[in-house]
Design a protein around this motif. Structure first.
Motif, short mmCIF file in Angstrom:
data_model
loop_
_atom_site.label_atom_id
_atom_site.label_comp_id
_atom_site.label_asym_id
_atom_site.label_seq_id
_atom_site.Cartn_x
_atom_site.Cartn_y
_atom_site.Cartn_z
N VAL A 67 16.85 -2.44 -5.20
CA VAL A 67 16.74 -3.03 -6.55
C VAL A 67 18.02 -2.68 -7.30
CG1 VAL A 67 15.41 -3.16 -8.70
CG2 VAL A 67 14.22 -2.71 -6.54
N CYS A 68 18.76 -3.68 -7.76
CA CYS A 68 20.08 -3.44 -8.36
C CYS A 68 20.23 -4.16 -9.70
CB CYS A 68 21.19 -3.97 -7.45
SG CYS A 68 21.18 -3.31 -5.80
N TYR A 69 21.19 -3.68 -10.47
CA TYR A 69 21.57 -4.29 -11.75
C TYR A 69 22.73 -5.23 -11.46
CZ TYR A 69 22.39 -4.37 -16.82
OH TYR A 69 22.52 -4.76 -18.13
N TYR B 24 17.81 -7.55 -9.75
CA TYR B 24 17.28 -8.26 -8.59
C TYR B 24 16.84 -7.27 -7.52
CZ TYR B 24 21.99 -7.37 -6.80
OH TYR B 24 23.15 -6.75 -6.43
N GLY B 25 15.95 -7.75 -6.66
CA GLY B 25 15.44 -6.88 -5.61
C GLY B 25 15.19 -7.64 -4.32
N LEU B 26 15.21 -6.89 -3.22
CA LEU B 26 14.95 -7.48 -1.90
C LEU B 26 13.88 -6.65 -1.22
CD1 LEU B 26 18.17 -7.91 -2.51
CD2 LEU B 26 18.22 -8.67 -0.17
N PRO B 27 12.97 -7.28 -0.47
CA PRO B 27 11.96 -6.48 0.23
C PRO B 27 12.62 -5.46 1.15
CG PRO B 27 11.93 -8.79 0.96
CD PRO B 27 12.88 -8.70 -0.19
N CYS C 38 11.92 -11.71 -2.28
CA CYS C 38 13.05 -11.27 -3.10
C CYS C 38 12.69 -11.61 -4.55
CB CYS C 38 14.32 -12.04 -2.74
SG CYS C 38 14.89 -11.80 -1.05
N PHE C 39 13.32 -10.94 -5.50
CA PHE C 39 13.06 -11.33 -6.89
C PHE C 39 14.32 -11.24 -7.74
CE2 PHE C 39 12.45 -6.74 -7.41
CZ PHE C 39 13.06 -6.50 -8.65
N ILE C 40 14.33 -12.03 -8.81
CA ILE C 40 15.36 -11.90 -9.85
C ILE C 40 14.63 -11.82 -11.18
CG2 ILE C 40 17.30 -12.96 -11.07
CD1 ILE C 40 18.12 -14.33 -8.52
N VAL D 161 24.56 0.30 -5.65
CA VAL D 161 23.53 -0.38 -4.85
C VAL D 161 22.40 0.63 -4.61
CG1 VAL D 161 23.10 -1.69 -2.73
CG2 VAL D 161 25.40 -1.65 -3.73
N CYS D 162 21.27 0.41 -5.29
CA CYS D 162 20.21 1.42 -5.31
C CYS D 162 19.02 1.06 -4.43
CB CYS D 162 19.69 1.59 -6.74
SG CYS D 162 20.96 2.13 -7.88
#
Ligand code: FAD
Length: 386
Positions: free
Chosen positions: A269-271, A256-259, A242-244, A223-224
């Protein structure tokens, strides 16, 4: 002889806690057993944030999310806390690819409030993110961030206030199926008319006691969190969603990423995949191949982040071959109910998963069609020894 519960639930992650909550609300005498002292960070439900969305390729998930949103809102009221922050979710992916096209069609068919962004208007709506050539972009307007730790505490709190019992620090070491199921922990014996097994990455370890093995793969997720060059760039305050990113490159899993939220100035931002591990040996899995993929993506697409993770935490996914959940009764012992294989996307479904598992445990017809989640679909994979 110990007392007989209506239901025993094993595993106090989000799925077991939500199952126990629904059981207690239905006046079922319930005990929730957890191997670690709560709260803990050794399964799949810890951490402060998860994405909640309706954007899915499959109608059945979009339908389930309709009810799940309603149940999250109900839980917010009961617990008197905010569990959800709307941010929207940006989905990007190869425009003519199967996944992006299907997802777009499902959102339209299910009337999910959304916006499709044309290439020329993308940077105006989403600054500081480079859209890959050939990618389309859409926004799920009702998506957002769930406050995960807070949600877990809230559901356990409401469960307790409805008369439920939690026994943490009690590892289950044996299950004896029967009309009355006997569950033995390291420090006690419990008897129940039904049993719900929601043991996350440990599901197969427990199912061995019932003669069943499911095709589940446990992977460790790095979890980065990445540092913003200018603090706030990717924050909710700056209306960053958020994004995918679907299929960042051929053969790669989603990113994917979260603000930024839990660590101000850092964005998560994680894989969406990791390397296989034994759940009790998670920290011995040190593969960082996923981080290399992420570094390349961050350099390419998120120019406002320093492309080296500042913080790396650990979590686990329990993945089925088709990445769909297992929500079913045991094939031989129908009073044993199984919730497993949430494949890295189960948190948002917690309340509805808990509801249908509790309905199965009470012998009721579930409020959702569970045919996509049956054990039988693995026929050639799962082994029933009994
Ligand atoms: C990094 C990461 C990001 C994610 N992001 C999202 C997201 O954005 N949106 C989303 O919807 N989902 C997301 N997920 C997935 C989601 O978090 C999981 O699907 C969900 O938490 C699974 O919950 P669970 O209750 O099945 O498992 P767990 O939380 O692992 O709970 C299982 C529990 O069972 C206990 N247990 C096991 N064996 C025993 C035993 N023998 N005796 C007693 N207790 C036992 C364990 O200790 C554990 O507490 C993410 C997951 C990870 C790891």
């Amino acid at each position: 002889m110990s007392e007989v519960y209506d239901c025993i639930v094993i595993g106090a992650g989000i799925q077991g806690s939500c199952s126990a909550y629904h059981l207690a609300k239905n006046k079922q005498k319930t005990v929730l057993l957890e191997q670690f002292v709560l709260p803990h960070s050794r399964g799949s439900s810890h951490g402060q944030t998860r994405i909640i969305r309706k954007a899915y390729e499959e109608d059945f998930y979009a339908n389930m999310m309709q009810e799940s949103y309603e149940l999250w809102a109900q839980l917010e009221k009961e617990a008197g806390v905010k569990l959800y922050r709307p941010t929207g979710l940006l989905v990007m992916g190869p425009e003519n690819g199967e996944v992006f096209s299907k997802l777009k069609a499902t959102m339209q068919r299910n009337n999910i409030p959304s916006v499709f962004l044309e290439k020329h208007e993308f940077s105006q709506h989403i600054p500081n993110l480079n859209l890959t050539d050939g990618n389309g972009a859409l926004i799920d307007n009702v998506a957002g961030v769930l406050f995960a730790d807070r949600a877990l505490r809230a559901v356990q709190g409401v469960y307790l206030s409805n008369g439920g019992v939690i026994k943490d620090g009690e590892k289950v070491i044996d299950i004896q199926p029967g009309d009355i199921v006997t569950v033995t922990t390291e420090s006690g014996v419990y008897r129940g008319k039904s049993l719900v097994i929601t043991a996350g990455p440990w599901a197969n370890k427990l199912l061995t006691n019932t003669g069943l093995e499911l095709p589940l793969k446990v992977v460790k997720i790095n979890v980065c969190y990445w540092k913003e060059k200018v603090p706030g760039t990717y924050s909710v305050g700056h209306r960053f969603p958020c994004f995918i990113q679907l299929e960042p490159k051929e053969g790669e899993y989603d990113i994917y990423g979260l603000p930024s939220n839990e660590y101000p100035g850092l964005m998560k931002v994680c894989y969406h995949m990791g390397s296989e591990t034994e759940p009790d040996e998670r920290d011995k899995q040190t593969d960082r191949g996923d981080i290399d993929i992420l570094k390349r993506y961050v350099s390419r697409c998120l120019p406002g982040l320093i492309p080296v993770p500042a913080i790396v935490e650990s979590c686990m996914y329990t993945v089925t071959p088709d990445h769909h959940f297992v929500l079913d009764c045991h094939p031989t012992h129908r009073n044993i109910v199984i919730g497993a294989g949430f494949s890295g996307h189960g948190f948002k479904f917690g309340p509805i998963v808990g509801k249908v598992l509790s309905q199965l445990a009470m012998g009721e017809v579930p409020s959702q069609d569970l045919s996509p989640f049956r054990i039988q679909r693995f026929k050639s994979h799962s082994r029933s020894h009994l």
